[in-house]
Scaffold this active site. Structure first.
Site, PDB file in Angstrom:
ATOM      1  N   HIS A  90      11.089  -6.609 -80.523  1.00  0.00           N
ATOM      2  CA  HIS A  90      10.866  -6.274 -82.015  1.00  0.00           C
ATOM      3  C   HIS A  90       9.296  -6.663 -82.303  1.00  0.00           C
ATOM      4  O   HIS A  90       8.535  -5.929 -82.921  1.00  0.00           O
ATOM      5  CB  HIS A  90      11.596  -7.103 -83.030  1.00  0.00           C
ATOM      6  CG  HIS A  90      11.255  -7.123 -84.349  1.00  0.00           C
ATOM      7  ND1 HIS A  90      11.576  -5.889 -85.284  1.00  0.00           N
ATOM      8  CD2 HIS A  90      10.724  -7.902 -85.285  1.00  0.00           C
ATOM      9  CE1 HIS A  90      10.963  -5.980 -86.280  1.00  0.00           C
ATOM     10  NE2 HIS A  90      10.777  -7.246 -86.286  1.00  0.00           N
ATOM     11  N   GLN A 125       6.887  -6.660 -79.785  1.00  0.00           N
ATOM     12  CA  GLN A 125       6.151  -5.606 -79.103  1.00  0.00           C
ATOM     13  C   GLN A 125       6.103  -4.477 -79.766  1.00  0.00           C
ATOM     14  O   GLN A 125       4.969  -3.706 -80.020  1.00  0.00           O
ATOM     15  CB  GLN A 125       6.855  -5.612 -77.727  1.00  0.00           C
ATOM     16  CG  GLN A 125       6.517  -6.478 -76.719  1.00  0.00           C
ATOM     17  CD  GLN A 125       5.111  -6.942 -76.569  1.00  0.00           C
ATOM     18  OE1 GLN A 125       4.469  -7.748 -76.910  1.00  0.00           O
ATOM     19  NE2 GLN A 125       4.541  -6.026 -75.917  1.00  0.00           N
ATOM     20  N   HIS A 175       6.384  -3.884 -83.044  1.00  0.00           N
ATOM     21  CA  HIS A 175       5.356  -4.388 -84.478  1.00  0.00           C
ATOM     22  C   HIS A 175       3.961  -4.179 -83.744  1.00  0.00           C
ATOM     23  O   HIS A 175       2.995  -3.399 -84.490  1.00  0.00           O
ATOM     24  CB  HIS A 175       5.450  -5.536 -84.718  1.00  0.00           C
ATOM     25  CG  HIS A 175       6.389  -5.808 -86.057  1.00  0.00           C
ATOM     26  ND1 HIS A 175       5.839  -5.535 -87.351  1.00  0.00           N
ATOM     27  CD2 HIS A 175       7.674  -6.113 -86.032  1.00  0.00           C
ATOM     28  CE1 HIS A 175       6.960  -5.645 -88.094  1.00  0.00           C
ATOM     29  NE2 HIS A 175       7.876  -5.870 -87.534  1.00  0.00           N
TER      30      HIS A 175
END
Length: 122
Positions: free
Chosen positions: A90, A92, A94
């Protein structure tokens, strides 16, 4: 660790755990994305100088997120293995999204400015 401490120095990888790395990446990537989107809105309103300032803010937040990511990678490279988790993926995601949005926002600002100049010539 507050945001000023993170921005003003490299993250001390020995003092924070994997969850903290993940949340810091999400925080700074989210800030970068928000600033990039704000830049698009400002450019659409014809506020090009302010839009470029927001792009700079976005880029600075991405630099901080990338530094944190690099420290996280260094921890693993030095032998401290990290178990893959949905939170890491998650974070990464973002970061990659924020980078893409900042790049596209820069293009939008340029385009809105060019359109404004073309419209003023008419």
């Amino acid at each position: 660790m507050n945001s000023d401490e993170t921005k003003n120095s490299d993250v001390n990888a020995e003092k924070i755990d994997d969850t903290e790395f993940v949340f810091q990446i999400i925080l700074y990537a989210g800030n970068a994305r928000s600033s990039a989107m704000e830049a698009i809105g400002l450019a659409k309103a014809g506020k090009f100088e302010e839009a470029r300032e927001e792009l700079t803010v976005s880029s600075n937040e991405l630099v901080t997120a990338h530094k944190i990511q690099t420290q996280f990678i260094r921890k693993e490279a030095s032998g401290e293995k990290t178990e893959m988790s949905v939170m890491i993926v998650h974070a990464q995601d973002h970061l990659m999204n924020a980078i893409s949005i900042r790049d596209m926002a820069s293009e939008f600002v340029d385009l809105y400015e060019r359109i404004a100049h073309l419209g003023s010539k008419s």
